[in-house]
Design a protein around this motif. Structure first.
Motif, PDB file in Angstrom:
ATOM      1  N   ARG A  17      10.418  -2.069  -7.780  1.00  0.00           N
ATOM      2  CA  ARG A  17       9.432  -1.152  -8.339  1.00  0.00           C
ATOM      3  C   ARG A  17       9.491  -1.197  -9.863  1.00  0.00           C
ATOM      4  NH1 ARG A  17       5.614   1.607  -5.680  1.00  0.00           N
ATOM      5  NH2 ARG A  17       5.987   1.308  -3.469  1.00  0.00           N
ATOM      6  N   ARG A  24       2.271   1.414  -1.370  1.00  0.00           N
ATOM      7  CA  ARG A  24       3.009   0.451  -0.548  1.00  0.00           C
ATOM      8  C   ARG A  24       2.098  -0.554   0.159  1.00  0.00           C
ATOM      9  NH1 ARG A  24       7.806  -0.733   1.679  1.00  0.00           N
ATOM     10  NH2 ARG A  24       8.927   0.756   0.422  1.00  0.00           N
ATOM     11  N   THR A  77       6.793  -8.144  -6.777  1.00  0.00           N
ATOM     12  CA  THR A  77       6.661  -6.816  -6.141  1.00  0.00           C
ATOM     13  C   THR A  77       7.867  -6.473  -5.270  1.00  0.00           C
ATOM     14  OG1 THR A  77       5.612  -7.385  -4.030  1.00  0.00           O
ATOM     15  CG2 THR A  77       4.161  -7.197  -5.934  1.00  0.00           C
TER      16      THR A  77
END
Lengths: 396, 392
Positions: free
Chosen positions: B89, B107, B86
């Protein structure tokens, strides 16, 4: 989101490198000293302009309505003093005469310089205890013709005369307005924007030196300040209003504190002086922001990989803002304490040096502390953008 | 072999995957998928300078697997790793981590997900101002491990990594290898479900490097932690359940090490394959496709043109031969046995029908590949004929 962790990372990072911490703290200290100095000078100058009024014991002061500042020379007729004396609840009214222009002061074989001359009925108690005590002690000397006291704070560099010698007990002969004058003693009042020195004398002597003041045949016809003592138990505010009505529009009647406030406001707002000091204060603030930003930014830049690792681990943006703000507050407090100490020492030195009394109120100290913390937090918030731009993807 | 084959549904509509990818076997054995990458493309740069760095990556990783990613620098393996972690993106395609789709993830979900991942970076990235203990504790605090429990766990981990006597030392008084081990402890202390490690043993000697991978193995076995490592350290290749090789942004090969070994074992069980070198055997294994058949499915039909060779990985099949009108049951074949070779060898139609008896996982080898293998072994054909003869 856990804001506060048990590991005090902000503190640890800040204090890890002793040399760097010293540089950072001294930067903030510098800004703090800068701000304190500006404040101290401003206070000193404002305080000095009102030192005379503050030293009176009067409840109410009468001035000419066209007198915009104590240093200007608008006067009102003596007859207003007489009127005021007849008013109810008024115990006593004393006229004060101040001359700054005709009063050329010249030690033997030196240059003439104008000096402020203050005259009053010195047999009456007019001043605050410390000053009054000094004057009362010398009252008998002042009763003699052509005598005066000189302010020990009068500038030696201007008048080419050391008031300390007079204080030491050796009377000096000088010229005032081309007439001989004997300085028989000293008192302490201080200098200000407009006045480099002060003489204090009796009304008779004043009339002797300045017989044709204000183009009048009577030297004492035009009064500078009327000092009103109210009767015990009366309300100065009410007496003031009543006097104002009774004396008409040619004079203004203030309580003593009102006059002090008005005078400070005049210097602060109507002259560039207030702005100069405010700008000076802002400069200190800005310098502080720059220094603090530099310190915090470098601290972040050096630990960017570590912070990015924390980001990868799952620490959120709020945590990092917290870290930087905490560092900023620590820095502010660490820099403030020595800043206050150094400023205090400098104030002592400057008082000795210039005759200006440098004072800081608790309010000033609180304000500067608030400014310092704000300065550090603001620069911290600028610097934190660098941190939030850290890219944990670059770690692999 | 390109792993992207996995997603294309073959005409016969059976689920099909590379033989050495764990997915089908995992489905049969009931493991769960921790990371599922499908048709993942990734680009660096914008506009004119936009450059594709990952092409159609498809990959499934099960709970408790230890994956080693290899490939030359610039092959995209670290990009894939950062996407899984992660830290980047997802742009195109799908990437599921712990059941959560990362393409378009919010987020705060991402931050929450990161707490379940353990990162071990090549650079140790320890705070110089904190002791080894405090550095590791930064990870423990984040997930809210109770203080005493965290202390115990940190001390245990550091002791295990030979740092018991340095727990309260700051990084500047530790050696490079010791710092690296502190970073390893920090990556593992919060019992992550996935560990992403970049050259975790590069700075370590043989002994401590082994200790680190042993720790990885224990985590995988005892806690079901999935571990993905990028490494060039040959000394630790043996711990991998799977080796994913990347070249130029493609997953070039994705080899289930144990499964590959198992297939080789099966193939070697047949005397004709014994002649092949281990290298050729593993190549054959890697070329094989896995196909899953439900019970009752006709795998090959008598009279059809032969296309594939079949090895039964799991399950069993019935072999039927039509003799005039009646259909006769010839044999039942089980795990490790194979069929379908006659039509390929003799280039004639299928001589029997094969039906899945239970749910059956077969590994298949195409006709061309099969012939290619034949040409390498002079005894192969002969042996195979003998086997066929024996079976009749």
């Amino acid at each position: 989101m856990q804001l506060v962790t048990r590991t005090p990372l902000a503190w640890k990072n800040l204090t890890h490198n002793g040399r760097r911490l010293a540089v950072a703290v001294s930067g903030v200290t510098f800004a703090v000293v800068l701000m304190f100095m500006e404040q101290g000078f401003q206070n000193a100058l404002f305080d000095s302009t009102v030192a005379l009024v503050r030293n009176f014991t009067a409840d109410i002061v009468i001035v000419s309505s066209s007198r915009y500042s104590l240093s200007s020379s608008s006067r009102f007729p003596f007859h207003a003093v007489l009127l005021a004396r007849g008013a109810p609840d008024v115990a006593q009214v004393q006229p004060i005469y101040v001359e700054n222009y005709l009063s050329l002061f010249r030690p033997p074989h030196r240059t003439s310089r104008p000096i402020r001359v203050i005259a009053a009925d010195l047999r009456q108690p007019l001043f605050q205890p410390t000053l009054q005590e000094v004057i009362s002690r010398q009252a008998s000397l002042l009763a003699a013709p052509q005598t005066a006291l000189i302010d020990v704070m009068s500038k030696e560099s201007i008048y080419e005369l050391d008031p300390g010698r007079v204080a030491g007990g050796s009377p000096e002969y000088v010229e005032l307005a081309d007439k001989q004058l004997q300085l028989v003693g000293t008192f302490q009042l201080g200098t200000d924007f407009a006045n480099d020195g002060t003489l204090l004398m009796n009304l008779e002597n004043f009339a002797h030196y300045f017989p044709r003041r204000d183009l009048s045949s009577d030297a004492l016809a035009m009064v500078d300040l009327g000092l009103v003592h109210c009767r015990f138990g009366s309300d100065p505010g009410q007496v003031r209003d009543q006097l104002q009505r009774q004396l008409g529009g040619n004079v203004r009647v203030y309580t003593r504190q009102e006059l002090v406030d008005k005078e400070i406001r005049f210097w602060d707002r109507s002259t560039p002086i207030g702005i100069i000091f405010r700008v000076g204060m802002i400069m200190g603030f800005v310098v502080g922001i720059l220094i603090c930003y530099q310190v915090l930014y470098n601290d972040i830049a050096d630990h960017l990989a570590e912070f990015a690792t924390l980001m990868a681990m799952g620490y959120g943006a709020l945590y990092f803002v917290g870290i930087v703000v905490r560092s900023a507050v620590y820095l502010a407090l660490l820099g403030f304490v020595p800043g206050l100490g150094i400023s205090w020492l400098l104030f002592q030195g400057i008082t000795l040096w210039t005759g200006l009394t440098m004072n800081l109120s608790r309010w000033d100290i609180g304000l500067t502390l608030a400014f310092t913390v704000a300065m550090c937090i603001l620069s911290g918030l600028f610097a934190v953008r660098k941190l939030l731009a850290a890219d944990p993807a670059s770690l692999f | 072999m390109n792993a992207s084959d996995t997603s294309s549904v073959p005409p016969d509509r059976h689920v099909r995957a590379p033989a050495t990818s764990a997915s089908l076997l995992a489905r049969m054995t009931g493991s769960d998928c921790v990371i599922r990458v499908r048709e993942l493309n990734h680009f660096f740069g914008e506009g004119e300078t936009r450059k594709q760095v990952l092409f159609h990556n498809t990959l499934e990783i099960q709970r408790g697997e230890i994956i080693i990613m290899t490939g030359p620098s610039g092959s995209g393996k670290t990009t894939l790793l950062t996407l899984i972690g992660t830290l980047r993106r997802v742009q195109e395609g799908s990437l599921q981590l712990l059941g959560q789709e990362l393409n378009g993830i919010a987020r705060q979900d991402m931050t929450a997900l990161r707490k379940q991942i353990g990162f071990i970076f090549q650079a140790h990235n320890l705070f110089e101002s904190l002791t080894a203990f405090q550095n590791v504790n930064m990870a423990a605090e984040l997930v809210g491990i109770e203080r005493a429990a965290a202390r115990q766990r940190i001390e245990k981990l550091l002791t295990r990594l030979d740092l018991g006597h340095r727990i309260h030392y700051k990084p500047h008084s530790l050696s490079g290898g010791q710092r690296q081990r502190v970073a390893v402890a920090r990556g593992l202390v919060h019992s992550p479900r996935v560990v992403l490690a970049d050259e975790p043993t590069a700075a370590l000697d043989r002994h401590t490097g082994r200790e680190v991978v042993t720790l990885f193995q224990e985590l995988a076995r005892d806690e079901g932690c999935t571990i993905i490592m990028v490494t060039h350290d040959n000394r630790i290749l043996d711990v991998a359940d799977r080796i994913v090789n990347m070249v130029d942004g493609y997953i070039h090969s994705n080899v289930l090490v144990r499964e590959s070994a198992a297939i080789c074992e099966f193939l070697k069980g047949c005397p004709s394959f014994a002649d092949l070198t281990p290298r050729s055997l593993s190549e054959v294994a890697d070329t094989m496709q896995a196909v899953l058949y439900s019970p009752g499915t006709v795998i090959i039909k008598q009279g059809d043109v032969g296309r594939d060779f079949y090895l039964i990985r799991q399950g069993s099949v019935d072999v039927l031969q039509a003799d005039g009108k009646a259909q006769r049951h010839v044999a039942t074949l089980h795990e490790g046995q194979f069929f379908g070779e006659v039509a390929l060898l003799e280039d004639r139609p299928r001589n029997a029908t094969v039906i899945a008896k239970t749910e059956t996982l077969c590994y298949t080898l195409g006709k061309d590949a099969f012939r290619d293998v034949l040409s390498r072994s002079h005894t192969f054909e002969e042996e195979l004929r003998k086997v066929l003869f024996d079976r009749q």
